[in-house]
Design a protein around this motif. Structure first.
Motif, short mmCIF file in Angstrom:
data_model
loop_
_atom_site.label_atom_id
_atom_site.label_comp_id
_atom_site.label_asym_id
_atom_site.label_seq_id
_atom_site.Cartn_x
_atom_site.Cartn_y
_atom_site.Cartn_z
N LYS A 197 -2.53 5.44 -6.70
CA LYS A 197 -3.50 6.46 -6.29
C LYS A 197 -3.99 7.26 -7.50
N THR B 286 -10.08 8.68 2.67
CA THR B 286 -8.84 8.09 2.16
C THR B 286 -8.71 8.41 0.67
N GLU B 287 -7.47 8.35 0.16
CA GLU B 287 -7.26 8.63 -1.25
C GLU B 287 -7.64 7.42 -2.09
#
Length: 275
Positions: free
Chosen positions: A251, A260-261
């Motif tokens: 991430k 979303t990341e």
């Protein structure tokens, strides 16, 4: 008085326009004129391994090259414009370039997502236990692109771990314009101001860990700078990951438009498909 004010405004406007054009120039990628050299062009040995080929060259390089399905039979298809990911392993682990990092990028889901035709993978072996001579390595990459016209010479990503992460940045600084994107996992190359200035159009994914003693102290200052100033770049810092390589689901700490990341895969796809 009004006339003087108008002249002053015009001069300020011209300065602003000139400054804007200068900044645009700094962030515009230069096209690199590729050089053909027989020592990096004609392999001494070629072994086919399905979608991979192993080759070694008179210059002393060995590598594995992966082309997406059917392109070994159509490697001169210039219209394909397949992106190329070049892998640089860490010290004393040349086999990992193919067996660990290379296989990560030929994952079916990754290949389906990275580009409509997939991506080519070049898994390099260092000539000794670690990489040296960024000039000749740049020549090797150029000559592989010249030999395989299905590859897009303007869409090359360099990926490195540890000493390979240091070296891929060194190659990028030696040949500004060779890489569209550079991935440095636990890297420690310290770029000069001049090198950063020449690298502003290059997208960097620079990842370090605070408990990676020595490496973090060397790598994090440059990572923070390229993350801030270079085009579409990321600097990712972990506290407890030690000496690590960048993985597909890592991430970045940023959010995608869908909430979303952002992952490393998201980032590399955005760089490869940038218009």
């Amino acid at each position: 008085m009004k006339k003087k004010s108008a002249v002053f405004i015009i001069i300020l406007s011209l300065i602003a326009v000139g400054f804007g054009l200068f900044i645009k120039h700094l962030y515009t990628r230069r096209t690199l004129d590729f050089v053909c050299d027989g020592a990096y062009y004609w392999p001494k040995t070629t072994v086919s391994m399905g979608s991979w080929k192993y080759e070694n060259l008179p210059s002393g390089y060995q590598y594995y090259l992966y082309l997406p399905k059917n392109y070994w039979e159509d490697k001169d298809c210039e219209s394909a414009k397949i992106p190329l990911i070049v892998i640089f392993h860490g010290s004393d682990e040349p086999g990992a370039s193919f067996s660990k990092y290379g296989r990560m990028f030929v994952n079916e889901k990754f290949q389906e997502r990275i580009y409509p035709e997939g991506a080519a993978i070049l898994a390099l072996h260092s000539r000794i236990n670690y990489f040296t001579d960024p000039h000749s390595t740049g020549l090797l990459i150029q000559n592989i692109c010249i030999r395989h016209k299905c590859l897009d010479p303007e869409n090359i990503i360099g990926y490195g771990f540890s000493q390979g992460a240091k070296f891929v940045v060194e190659v990028a600084c030696t040949y500004p314009g060779l890489f569209r994107g550079v991935v440095s996992g636990s890297g420690f190359y310290q770029m000069t101001f001049s090198e950063i200035l020449k690298s502003l159009p290059t997208s960097f994914y620079w990842a370090t860990a605070e408990n990676d003693s020595g490496i973090f102290e060397q790598g994090s200052p440059t990572g923070k700078r390229v993350g801030k100033f270079c085009k579409n770049s990321r600097y990712v810092e972990y506290k407890t990951r030690r000496h690590f390589f960048v993985e597909l689901n890592d991430k970045t700490g940023r959010m995608n438009k869908d909430g979303t990341e952002e992952t490393f895969t998201d980032w590399i796809c955005s760089v490869v498909n940038e218009k």
